[in-house]
Design an enzyme around this catalytic site. Structure first.
Site, PDB file in Angstrom:
ATOM      1  N   ASP A  38     -89.628 -25.223 100.706  1.00 38.63           N
ATOM      2  CA  ASP A  38     -89.075 -25.593 102.009  1.00 38.63           C
ATOM      3  C   ASP A  38     -87.642 -26.067 101.768  1.00 38.63           C
ATOM      4  O   ASP A  38     -87.422 -27.175 101.276  1.00 38.63           O
ATOM      5  CB  ASP A  38     -89.946 -26.697 102.622  1.00 38.63           C
ATOM      6  CG  ASP A  38     -89.285 -27.381 103.816  1.00 38.63           C
ATOM      7  OD1 ASP A  38     -88.159 -27.001 104.187  1.00 38.63           O
ATOM      8  OD2 ASP A  38     -89.902 -28.302 104.376  1.00 38.63           O
ATOM      9  N   LYS A  73     -79.582 -26.667 110.653  1.00 39.92           N
ATOM     10  CA  LYS A  73     -79.179 -27.692 109.682  1.00 39.92           C
ATOM     11  C   LYS A  73     -78.093 -27.142 108.761  1.00 39.92           C
ATOM     12  O   LYS A  73     -77.691 -27.779 107.798  1.00 39.92           O
ATOM     13  CB  LYS A  73     -80.392 -28.153 108.864  1.00 39.92           C
ATOM     14  CG  LYS A  73     -81.496 -28.804 109.723  1.00 39.92           C
ATOM     15  CD  LYS A  73     -82.596 -29.355 108.873  1.00 39.92           C
ATOM     16  CE  LYS A  73     -83.911 -29.538 109.607  1.00 39.92           C
ATOM     17  NZ  LYS A  73     -83.906 -30.607 110.601  1.00 39.92           N
TER      18      LYS A  73
END
Lengths: 149, 410
Positions: free
Chosen positions: B204, B230
């Site tokens: 991740d 992000k």
């Protein structure tokens, strides 16, 4: 900063630091566990009723200053109130924080009025109402138990 | 330090229009980058230009706009390939973000493979998005979820990892950089250990790709997931990298348009990679914006960004450590630019509100990592997270705002 002072008034900071009725009641008549899943605040409310009057009420758990002081002030406000008065106060408090318009049935909030500054901080309203919703849940559970007996 | 000295943060800031705004009459100090980063003007223009002069649905369109939009969309896929150094372009699947990427691997790779008694290995510092999809798989298959514990400093207990990695383990899914602690995990070591036992690894990378250079071939990971928002791109777009040989064997995750070669009521033939996994009209503008965001990051250089952010982290850590009653949660040796903290006297939500009045945007709460909060016996933390455009002066503002907050509550 004015808003902020309105939110964190001395009375609120005091109740946050010196929590009133912050204890468990052994074998309470009513109990509920309140959680705000968005922020993780948790409040337990304990309730004793006698002859339709809130004889004792207390809380424990953890939350922010708004949540904690609201719970503390709630216990002070509700002790000695009749069931009907307690319900009316909950409704009026809820209206004051969430509703623009006046409700004719609203009762005076007394010292709880200092918490209405929260209205200017919409994301924090749930902090101030968590204890009250928990009280309401404890009260309703108690009433359900009584009526089903 | 030479990198840091040459790093022109002011010119970078000029590319981010939102940084010039004021909040409650104070200049915005945006330190909520781990939740979502801001958009440079290049990304905003790419999306604006697309809608103003280049937008159309992609693939199969014979008209010019559709061909242009298709080309831009596929160029973004190529940009992602280069960015994480995947072997080939069709190993990059566009998804809505890290969450969907993880769910795709869980449902399409793990679910057909797992049976009762098998194990899925994750860690105690996972975001809910790398916990819940696996719990769903466990319910569906009877497999069991195993969790690598973390130390008081916020590091994985690697000896426990070695013990938990067993014959029963069928997949390891681990966060590259913890969103709640800032810990950079020893991913390469984890991947090598898992591969030695023939176990696939999903990483991740939601909090990693904007802060540290990622090379999926050097890492050797089987899957790598990340989000656009992000990484200076938009929400609703992200990617999954998967090794070609694994992706080829996996069944489609969603059924619909674009993921088929031919459809009849008797038999449907699935499309080839990457389209097999991209059913439905995708987030075209988001994908094109993400490609532009990656080009922007590359133009500055992730090495330089990482050095700058590391400087900010060290400065902020030393400043915050001086504050009485402040405790930093997560003090791993290897950290990315993020500080989670609690104050003795003040609940994180109150910190969040008071800092906001000073123009400082941080995040407060459990950061979708409730097991981490439970591990450190705290209800929530306040989290300041840094990006390429943050400055040392902003850390000073944060520092002063925290002190002011404590003053108000003491």
């Amino acid at each position: 900063m004015d808003n902020l002072r309105e939110l964190y008034q001395e009375v609120i900071l005091d109740h946050n630091k010196n929590k009133r009725n912050y204890r468990k009641i052994e074998n309470p008549d009513g109990f509920a566990h309140g959680v705000n899943p968005l922020c993780g605040d948790q409040i337990d409310v304990y309730l004793d009723l006698k002859d339709g009057v809130v004889e004792d009420i207390s809380f424990d758990g953890q939350g922010c200053a708004i949540c904690t002081s609201s719970a503390s002030m709630m216990t002070v406000a509700l002790k000695g109130k009749t069931e009907a008065e307690a319900q009316a106060l909950f409704k009026s408090f809820h209206h004051a924080l969430t509703d623009e318009k006046q409700h004719p049935e609203d009762v005076p909030l007394g010292k709880l009025k200092v918490l209405t500054g929260v209205k200017e901080f919409p994301v924090r309203v749930k902090c101030a109402t968590l204890a009250w919703h928990t009280f309401d849940a404890a009260f309703k559970k108690l009433k359900d138990e009584i009526t089903t007996e | 330090m030479s990198n840091v000295a040459q790093y022109d943060v002011e010119s970078i800031r000029n590319d981010f229009p939102i940084l010039a705004t004021e909040v409650h009459g104070k200049p915005l100090v945006y330190l909520d980058n781990a939740a979502s980063s801001q958009h440079p003007v290049q990304v905003i223009h790419a999306i604006k230009d697309l809608y103003e002069s280049g937008y159309s649905n992609i693939h199969r369109g014979v008209h010019q706009l559709s061909q242009d939009a298709t080309k831009a969309y596929e160029n973004s896929r190529a940009a992602i390939r280069g960015f994480i150094n995947a072997d080939c372009i069709h190993e990059i699947i566009f998804t809505s973000g890290t969450t969907e990427s993880i769910n795709l691997v869980a449902q399409s790779y793990a679910r057909p493979l797992l049976k009762k008694g098998d194990e899925i290995l994750i860690t105690h510092m996972e975001h809910h998005s790398n916990i819940v999809p696996w719990q769903m798989i466990c319910e569906q298959t009877g497999a069991e979820l195993k969790v690598v514990p973390i130390s008081d400093q916020g590091e994985l207990e690697m000896d426990r990892f070695a013990e938990l990695l067993s014959e029963k383990t069928k997949i390891v899914s681990v966060v590259h950089v913890s969103n709640a602690l800032g810990t950079v995990n020893p991913i390469k070591e984890i991947i090598d250990a898992a591969h030695a036992k023939g176990i696939a690894v999903l990483v991740d990378g939601a909090q990693a790709v904007s802060h540290i250079p990622v090379d999926v071939q050097a890492l050797g990971c089987d899957f790598y997931a990340f989000s656009g928002h992000k990484l200076y791109g938009s929400t609703g777009i992200g990617a999954l990298y998967g090794k070609e040989k694994l992706l080829n064997k996996m069944p489609p995750y969603k059924g619909g348009g674009d993921m088929i070669l031919s459809v009849s009521f008797e038999k449907t033939e699935y499309n080839t990679l990457p389209y097999k996994f991209e059913a439905g009209t995708p987030n075209i503008a988001g994908a094109i914006g993400l490609g532009t965001a990656i080009e922007y990051v590359q133009s500055i250089g992730l090495g330089a960004i990482a050095a700058h952010e590391h400087g900010l982290l060290e400065y902020a850590t030393s400043k915050l450590k001086e504050i009485d009653g402040l405790r930093i949660i997560g003090q791993a040796e290897q950290k990315a630019g993020l500080i989670s903290f609690v104050l003795d006297q003040v609940h994180p939500h109150d910190i969040g509100t008071l800092l906001d009045m000073e123009g400082v945007a941080i995040r407060t709460g459990h950061h979708c990592a409730q097991p981490v909060m439970e591990r450190y016996k705290i209800p929530a933390t306040a989290r300041a997270s840094f990006a390429m455009y943050n400055t040392f002066a902003e850390i000073d503002v944060l520092n002063e705002a925290i002190k002011k907050t404590i003053g108000m509550f003491s």
